[in-house]
Scaffold this active site. Structure first.
Site, PDB file in Angstrom:
ATOM      1  N   SER A 142       0.882  -1.210   0.090  1.00  0.00           N
ATOM      2  CA  SER A 142       0.105   0.074   0.055  1.00  0.00           C
ATOM      3  C   SER A 142       0.836   1.229   0.124  1.00  0.00           C
ATOM      4  O   SER A 142       2.187   0.955   0.419  1.00  0.00           O
ATOM      5  CB  SER A 142      -0.905  -0.005   1.310  1.00  0.00           C
ATOM      6  OG  SER A 142      -1.435   1.224   1.380  1.00  0.00           O
ATOM      7  N   TYR A 155      -1.501  -1.084  10.446  1.00  0.00           N
ATOM      8  CA  TYR A 155      -1.575  -1.218   9.042  1.00  0.00           C
ATOM      9  C   TYR A 155      -0.204  -0.544   8.333  1.00  0.00           C
ATOM     10  O   TYR A 155       0.251  -1.232   7.435  1.00  0.00           O
ATOM     11  CB  TYR A 155      -2.777  -0.411   8.516  1.00  0.00           C
ATOM     12  CG  TYR A 155      -3.168  -0.503   7.090  1.00  0.00           C
ATOM     13  CD1 TYR A 155      -3.647  -1.819   6.538  1.00  0.00           C
ATOM     14  CD2 TYR A 155      -2.844   0.431   6.117  1.00  0.00           C
ATOM     15  CE1 TYR A 155      -4.031  -2.203   5.366  1.00  0.00           C
ATOM     16  CE2 TYR A 155      -3.256   0.034   4.664  1.00  0.00           C
ATOM     17  CZ  TYR A 155      -3.589  -1.232   4.492  1.00  0.00           C
ATOM     18  OH  TYR A 155      -4.091  -1.302   3.043  1.00  0.00           O
TER      19      TYR A 155
HETATM   20  P1  NAI Z   1     -11.545  -6.069   0.429  1.00  0.00           P
HETATM   21  O1  NAI Z   1     -12.101  -5.792   1.589  1.00  0.00           O
HETATM   22  O2  NAI Z   1     -12.657  -5.836  -0.924  1.00  0.00           O
HETATM   23  O3  NAI Z   1     -10.464  -7.259   0.064  1.00  0.00           O
HETATM   24  C1  NAI Z   1      -9.873  -8.067   0.880  1.00  0.00           C
HETATM   25  C2  NAI Z   1     -10.119  -9.546   0.689  1.00  0.00           C
HETATM   26  O4  NAI Z   1      -9.343 -10.122   1.629  1.00  0.00           O
HETATM   27  C3  NAI Z   1     -11.941  -9.893   1.111  1.00  0.00           C
HETATM   28  O5  NAI Z   1     -12.201 -10.484   0.132  1.00  0.00           O
HETATM   29  C4  NAI Z   1     -11.429 -10.538   2.592  1.00  0.00           C
HETATM   30  O6  NAI Z   1     -12.505 -11.567   2.758  1.00  0.00           O
HETATM   31  C5  NAI Z   1     -10.289 -11.200   2.438  1.00  0.00           C
HETATM   32  N1  NAI Z   1      -9.537 -11.532   3.594  1.00  0.00           N
HETATM   33  C6  NAI Z   1      -9.494 -10.742   4.930  1.00  0.00           C
HETATM   34  N2  NAI Z   1      -9.213 -11.385   5.632  1.00  0.00           N
HETATM   35  C7  NAI Z   1      -8.672 -12.700   5.319  1.00  0.00           C
HETATM   36  C8  NAI Z   1      -7.892 -13.793   5.686  1.00  0.00           C
HETATM   37  N3  NAI Z   1      -7.699 -13.866   7.036  1.00  0.00           N
HETATM   38  N4  NAI Z   1      -7.695 -14.891   4.884  1.00  0.00           N
HETATM   39  C9  NAI Z   1      -8.167 -14.613   3.756  1.00  0.00           C
HETATM   40  N5  NAI Z   1      -8.747 -13.838   3.077  1.00  0.00           N
HETATM   41  C10 NAI Z   1      -9.137 -12.547   3.969  1.00  0.00           C
HETATM   42  O7  NAI Z   1     -10.486  -4.614  -0.203  1.00  0.00           O
HETATM   43  P2  NAI Z   1      -9.378  -4.507  -1.154  1.00  0.00           P
HETATM   44  O8  NAI Z   1      -9.329  -2.761  -1.030  1.00  0.00           O
HETATM   45  O9  NAI Z   1      -9.643  -5.251  -2.469  1.00  0.00           O
HETATM   46  O10 NAI Z   1      -8.215  -5.119  -0.339  1.00  0.00           O
HETATM   47  C11 NAI Z   1      -7.324  -5.967  -1.178  1.00  0.00           C
HETATM   48  C12 NAI Z   1      -5.775  -5.389  -0.659  1.00  0.00           C
HETATM   49  O11 NAI Z   1      -5.481  -4.389  -1.190  1.00  0.00           O
HETATM   50  C13 NAI Z   1      -5.742  -5.611   0.832  1.00  0.00           C
HETATM   51  O12 NAI Z   1      -4.439  -5.917   0.845  1.00  0.00           O
HETATM   52  C14 NAI Z   1      -5.637  -4.070   1.195  1.00  0.00           C
HETATM   53  O13 NAI Z   1      -4.801  -3.730   2.375  1.00  0.00           O
HETATM   54  C15 NAI Z   1      -4.831  -3.333  -0.086  1.00  0.00           C
HETATM   55  N6  NAI Z   1      -4.989  -2.052  -0.305  1.00  0.00           N
HETATM   56  C16 NAI Z   1      -6.409  -1.515  -0.460  1.00  0.00           C
HETATM   57  C17 NAI Z   1      -6.423  -0.220  -0.615  1.00  0.00           C
HETATM   58  C18 NAI Z   1      -7.718   0.389  -0.833  1.00  0.00           C
HETATM   59  O14 NAI Z   1      -7.868   1.689  -1.013  1.00  0.00           O
HETATM   60  N7  NAI Z   1      -8.844  -0.292  -1.302  1.00  0.00           N
HETATM   61  C19 NAI Z   1      -5.302   0.690  -0.747  1.00  0.00           C
HETATM   62  C20 NAI Z   1      -4.138   0.111  -0.451  1.00  0.00           C
HETATM   63  C21 NAI Z   1      -3.898  -1.399  -0.328  1.00  0.00           C
END
Ligand code: NAI
Length: 273
Positions: A142, A155
């Site tokens: 990130s 985070y």
């Molecule tokens: P999201 O919440 O849609 O996706 C995260 C996914 O990880 C979900 O499907 C969730 O069920 C899964 N997850 C959570 N805990 C888990 C576990 N213990 N085991 C397996 N799966 C698990 O959010 P997003 O934004 O798509 O996030 C994806 C990645 O992008 C994350 O690593 C997040 O930190 C990163 N990110 C997101 C940003 C944003 O602005 N949306 C910015 C920078 C990084």
């Protein structure tokens, strides 16, 4: 098209947001996609939809922070597919926790466990499936891994850890033909933002999005499919000489030094999408 033909890809955090968009893009590019997430229902919906249209997508219930869950998954993938070519460590969670002296220990542990330890565990147990043929690993870090946010030290610590862990893996596996890079998104419109700041329809969620548009040079939040395209570049041979790199896809936020100017400049504000 077909930039991942005959490639087997594992994507963690595949159920929603960036992971889901990447499942869709990788499947379109010809990959067999193995989705790992705790949200089985959403993963299966996407898999069914893609498979109806000729995709080859499977879903697995995996908690990346749980060693046993990850080893079971790795064993199952080994049995069914033998090897993998791409690993996208994307599962993550985020939540505000206050200043460090107020920050709940359980929350700190949880974020480190899912984001950082999860990246380590999935890599540790799936890399053996890449050692013979090489491949590409992408870790979702990130912009919050390169600089810090208010009230989100857990985070920041986890994502900062992922960015440098990526470099360690790149060095460890360079001679095995495994490239390892991180993708650092800016603010991307996904369910994570709804949880962190509120949905578009809530007052705080609306304010959060507006403020983010103003401080983003490109004038808008990013979309999950835009992150998926960066992941595709890193997964495919298009990036064959790129390893140990952190690619920031943040609409330009990290490129400037004084966001205050954007907040007081009305013309700049009006130019947002
Ligand atoms: P999201 O919440 O849609 O996706 C995260 C996914 O990880 C979900 O499907 C969730 O069920 C899964 N997850 C959570 N805990 C888990 C576990 N213990 N085991 C397996 N799966 C698990 O959010 P997003 O934004 O798509 O996030 C994806 C990645 O992008 C994350 O690593 C997040 O930190 C990163 N990110 C997101 C940003 C944003 O602005 N949306 C910015 C920078 C990084």
């Amino acid at each position: 098209m077909n930039r991942l033909q005959n490639k087997t890809s594992v994507i963690t955090g595949a159920a929603t947001g960036i992971g889901k968009a990447t499942v869709e893009l990788f499947a379109k590019e010809g990959a067999t996609v193995l989705c790992a997430d705790i949200n089985t229902e959403e993963m299966e919906k996407t898999a069914n939809e893609l498979n109806k249209n000729g995709g080859n997508v499977k879903s697995y219930h995996v908690d990346v922070s749980d060693e046993e869950s990850v080893t079971n998954f790795a064993n199952q993938v080994k049995e069914e597919f033998g090897t993998i070519d791409v690993l996208f460590n994307n599962a993550g969670t985020d939540q505000e926790g206050g200043k460090v002296h107020e920050y709940p220990v359980e929350l700190f542990d949880k974020i480190i466990a899912v984001d950082l330890r999860g990246t380590f565990l999935s890599s540790k147990y799936l890399i053996p499936l890449m050692l013979d043929n090489g491949g590409s690993i992408i870790n979702t870090s990130s912009m919050s891994g390169r600089a810090a946010d208010l009230d989100r030290s857990g985070y920041n610590a986890a994502k900062g850890g992922i960015t440098n862990f990526t470099k360690a893996m790149a060095i460890d596996y360079a001679r095995q033909g495994i490239r390892v890079n991180s993708l650092s998104p800016g603010t991307i419109e996904t369910p994570l933002i709804d949880k962190l700041a509120g949905s578009k329809d809530e007052e705080m969620g609306h304010k959060f999005r507006d403020a983010n548009k103003w401080i983003t040079p490109l004038g808008r939040l990013g979309r999950p499919d835009e992150m998926a395209k960066v992941a595709l570049f890193l997964a495919s041979d298009d990036s064959s000489y790129v390893t140990g790199e952190d690619i920031t896809a943040d609409g330009g936020i990290m490129a400037y030094t004084w966001p205050g100017k954007m907040l007081i400049d009305n013309e700049w504000k009006e130019d947002t999408e």
